[in-house]
Design a protein around this motif. Structure first.
Motif, PDB file in Angstrom:
ATOM      1  N   LEU A   1       0.837  -1.215   0.000  1.00  0.00           N
ATOM      2  CA  LEU A   1       0.000   0.000   0.000  1.00  0.00           C
ATOM      3  C   LEU A   1       0.865   1.256   0.000  1.00  0.00           C
ATOM      4  O   LEU A   1       2.071   1.196   0.269  1.00  0.00           O
ATOM      5  CB  LEU A   1      -0.888   0.003   1.257  1.00  0.00           C
ATOM      6  N   LYS A   2       0.215   2.391  -0.237  1.00  0.00           N
ATOM      7  CA  LYS A   2       0.933   3.678  -0.201  1.00  0.00           C
ATOM      8  C   LYS A   2       1.030   4.201   1.238  1.00  0.00           C
ATOM      9  O   LYS A   2       1.794   5.117   1.509  1.00  0.00           O
ATOM     10  CB  LYS A   2       0.155   4.726  -1.021  1.00  0.00           C
ATOM     11  N   ALA A   3       0.214   3.658   2.126  1.00  0.00           N
ATOM     12  CA  ALA A   3       0.159   4.187   3.501  1.00  0.00           C
ATOM     13  C   ALA A   3       0.750   3.186   4.481  1.00  0.00           C
ATOM     14  O   ALA A   3       0.661   1.974   4.264  1.00  0.00           O
ATOM     15  CB  ALA A   3      -1.294   4.444   3.865  1.00  0.00           C
ATOM     16  N   ASP A   4       1.335   3.701   5.572  1.00  0.00           N
ATOM     17  CA  ASP A   4       1.802   2.773   6.623  1.00  0.00           C
ATOM     18  C   ASP A   4       0.666   2.567   7.631  1.00  0.00           C
ATOM     19  O   ASP A   4      -0.408   3.173   7.521  1.00  0.00           O
ATOM     20  CB  ASP A   4       3.104   3.262   7.261  1.00  0.00           C
ATOM     21  N   ARG A   5       0.947   1.713   8.624  1.00  0.00           N
ATOM     22  CA  ARG A   5      -0.105   1.361   9.585  1.00  0.00           C
ATOM     23  C   ARG A   5      -0.654   2.583  10.316  1.00  0.00           C
ATOM     24  O   ARG A   5      -1.872   2.732  10.483  1.00  0.00           O
ATOM     25  CB  ARG A   5       0.439   0.319  10.566  1.00  0.00           C
ATOM     26  N   ASP A   6       0.236   3.468  10.741  1.00  0.00           N
ATOM     27  CA  ASP A   6      -0.242   4.593  11.543  1.00  0.00           C
ATOM     28  C   ASP A   6      -1.100   5.539  10.707  1.00  0.00           C
ATOM     29  O   ASP A   6      -2.100   6.094  11.205  1.00  0.00           O
ATOM     30  CB  ASP A   6       0.942   5.331  12.190  1.00  0.00           C
ATOM     31  N   GLN A   7      -0.739   5.699   9.437  1.00  0.00           N
ATOM     32  CA  GLN A   7      -1.571   6.543   8.556  1.00  0.00           C
ATOM     33  C   GLN A   7      -2.950   5.911   8.369  1.00  0.00           C
ATOM     34  O   GLN A   7      -3.977   6.595   8.397  1.00  0.00           O
ATOM     35  CB  GLN A   7      -0.885   6.721   7.192  1.00  0.00           C
ATOM     36  N   LEU A   8      -2.972   4.591   8.212  1.00  0.00           N
ATOM     37  CA  LEU A   8      -4.264   3.902   8.057  1.00  0.00           C
ATOM     38  C   LEU A   8      -5.113   4.071   9.318  1.00  0.00           C
ATOM     39  O   LEU A   8      -6.318   4.352   9.254  1.00  0.00           O
ATOM     40  CB  LEU A   8      -4.052   2.407   7.777  1.00  0.00           C
ATOM     41  N   MET A   9      -4.471   3.928  10.466  1.00  0.00           N
ATOM     42  CA  MET A   9      -5.212   4.065  11.733  1.00  0.00           C
ATOM     43  C   MET A   9      -5.782   5.468  11.886  1.00  0.00           C
ATOM     44  O   MET A   9      -6.922   5.644  12.328  1.00  0.00           O
ATOM     45  CB  MET A   9      -4.295   3.746  12.913  1.00  0.00           C
ATOM     46  N   ASN A  10      -4.970   6.462  11.505  1.00  0.00           N
ATOM     47  CA  ASN A  10      -5.457   7.855  11.601  1.00  0.00           C
ATOM     48  C   ASN A  10      -6.674   8.059  10.716  1.00  0.00           C
ATOM     49  O   ASN A  10      -7.641   8.720  11.116  1.00  0.00           O
ATOM     50  CB  ASN A  10      -4.353   8.834  11.206  1.00  0.00           C
TER      51      ASN A  10
END
Ligand SMILES: Cc1ncc(COP(=O)(O)O)c(C=O)c1O
Length: 416
Positions: free
Chosen positions: A315-324
């Motif tokens: 994905l383009k996003a990491d875990r923390d970005q997804l959580m946000n």
């Protein structure tokens, strides 16, 4: 954005029965450890089907008491998992023993029993498996290793009150098992825990150590001599005696008042969580970037958490970005867990006293290796990718559907 309300990561399910029982306790004239704690212990013991259940103020207390009652201390090693809450390893360090981590299985996030034997040394005294999210560890393998190497087994069952392994309820297998009734757990007393064992001597010792190490339960000291809770009845005043420098870990009756009624509804709570887990699992089948955990086997799963592993490398996003993003859409999320050996204390815990530390952390009171990334590859992979989604009986089906929609949309939008 946004659903009309915020779907919290967790909400306790307290009903009128708990409230009435707490009020009854408050009015009874006895609010600390007493008859209600005794009743909750009896009912929990019957639920687990074990010989002894000791009410405590936390699961952490139970894990610590287990180590202390088994005389595990300085110079000893205890094998456990890095994918756990800090409490599991903290208590080993409190005893000045060394936590020795073993990597986890990708499909359950439980300690990989096949890797335990490599870590056993002449100093190893115990194995402390954690039944992650309520999926039992491979207890046949673990008990077999423990038997061959003469080790104790202390089970961290913070997530696993309802769990069974091959027809046996968790709480009957290792030397000690510690359960949690923390606010977010399957049943709650606000804060609280229960320690179970089938060993009479260990039970006596742990119970004594849970209340200062004195010979009689403090609450019995103040009861009338003809109370059914005082052994021997009209025996006159009895002095207590101190046998160990114990702890102040006892459960008290206000907690037990809540627990008694939560325990009555434990099966109904689990049925709801099971239904929601099935909905999540079914929905995420169509999203290849989401890996769901194993739920089947010769086990009963307690479904404490719903954890997904997101293949963020795709994905383009990491875990923390997804959580946000998920949170911005009105949904509470959690992380269970970031690997312990990557935490600052473990990264810097092997320092020699006096040498500089990034955060001026105290050196560990036990020998620790220089922890680095690469030591526990599965734990490290999931540490950066796990997200826990809301899972509790107070949620409604519409809440679960909303969480599914939001998570799916965000993952699809994050594709490269
Ligand atoms: C795996 C695990 N072990 C131990 C604990 C500690 O439980 P308590 O808060 O009851 O001490 C927790 C709490 O979240 C946990 O998740």
């Amino acid at each position: 954005m946004c659903n009309k309300k915020f779907i919290q990561f967790h909400q306790s399910y307290i009903q009128q029965a708990e409230i009435k029982e707490v009020v009854d306790t408050l009015k009874s004239g006895w609010i600390t450890t007493g008859p209600k704690t005794k009743r909750f212990e009896e009912e929990f013991k019957n639920y687990i089907g074990c010989k002894h259940a000791i009410g405590l103020n936390s699961c952490t207390a139970g894990l610590h008491l287990s180590l202390a009652a088994l005389d595990i201390g300085e110079g000893d090693e205890v094998i456990t998992t890095p994918i756990t809450f800090p409490a599991t390893a903290n208590v080993i360090i409190h005893q000045r023993a060394t936590p020795v981590f073993v990597d986890v299985e990708m499909d359950t996030l439980n300690i990989d029993a096949n890797k335990i034997e490599d870590k056993i040394t002449s100093r190893t005294k115990a194995i402390m498996p954690v039944h992650f999210s309520g999926y039992p560890c491979d207890m046949d393998k673990i008990m077999n290793i423990a038997k061959r190497h003469n080790l104790f087994v202390i089970e961290d069952a913070a997530h696993a009150t309802e769990s069974e392994y091959r027809g046996k309820k968790i709480g009957n297998i290792g030397d000690f098992t510690s359960f949690s009734f923390y606010a977010t757990k399957n049943i709650t007393t606000g804060e609280g825990g229960m320690l179970t064992t089938n060993n009479d001597d260990l039970a006596d010792k742990a119970r004594m150590m849970s209340l200062h190490g004195i010979s009689r339960d403090a609450w019995k000291r103040y009861l009338p001599q003809n109370s059914p809770f005082v052994k021997g009845g009209q025996g006159g005043f009895q002095h207590w005696e101190l046998f160990y420098p114990g702890f102040k870990y006892n459960m008290f009756d206000i907690q037990a008042a809540i627990g008694i009624h939560q325990l009555k509804r434990i099966d109904g709570f689990l049925e709801k969580r099971k239904r929601y887990v099935s909905m999540y699992n079914e929905a995420f089948k169509s999203i290849p970037e989401i890996v769901t955990l194993k739920t089947k086997g010769r086990i009963k799963h307690a479904h404490h958490l719903y954890v997904i592993i997101v293949k963020t490398e795709e994905l383009k996003a990491d875990r923390d970005q997804l959580m946000n993003e998920i949170q911005k859409n009105g949904i509470g999320v959690g992380v269970h867990f970031r690997a312990l050996h990557l935490q600052p204390y473990y990264q810097e815990g092997s320092r020699v006293k006096g040498q500089g530390s990034r955060k001026n952390l105290p050196p560990a009171p036990c020998p620790l290796p220089q922890f680095k990334r690469g030591m526990f590859p599965v734990a490290e992979y999931v540490s950066d990718r796990v997200i826990s989604l809301p899972l509790y009986p107070k949620m409604r089906v519409s809440d679960v559907k909303y969480v599914i929609k939001v998570v799916k949309d965000i993952i699809i939008r994050s594709r490269k």
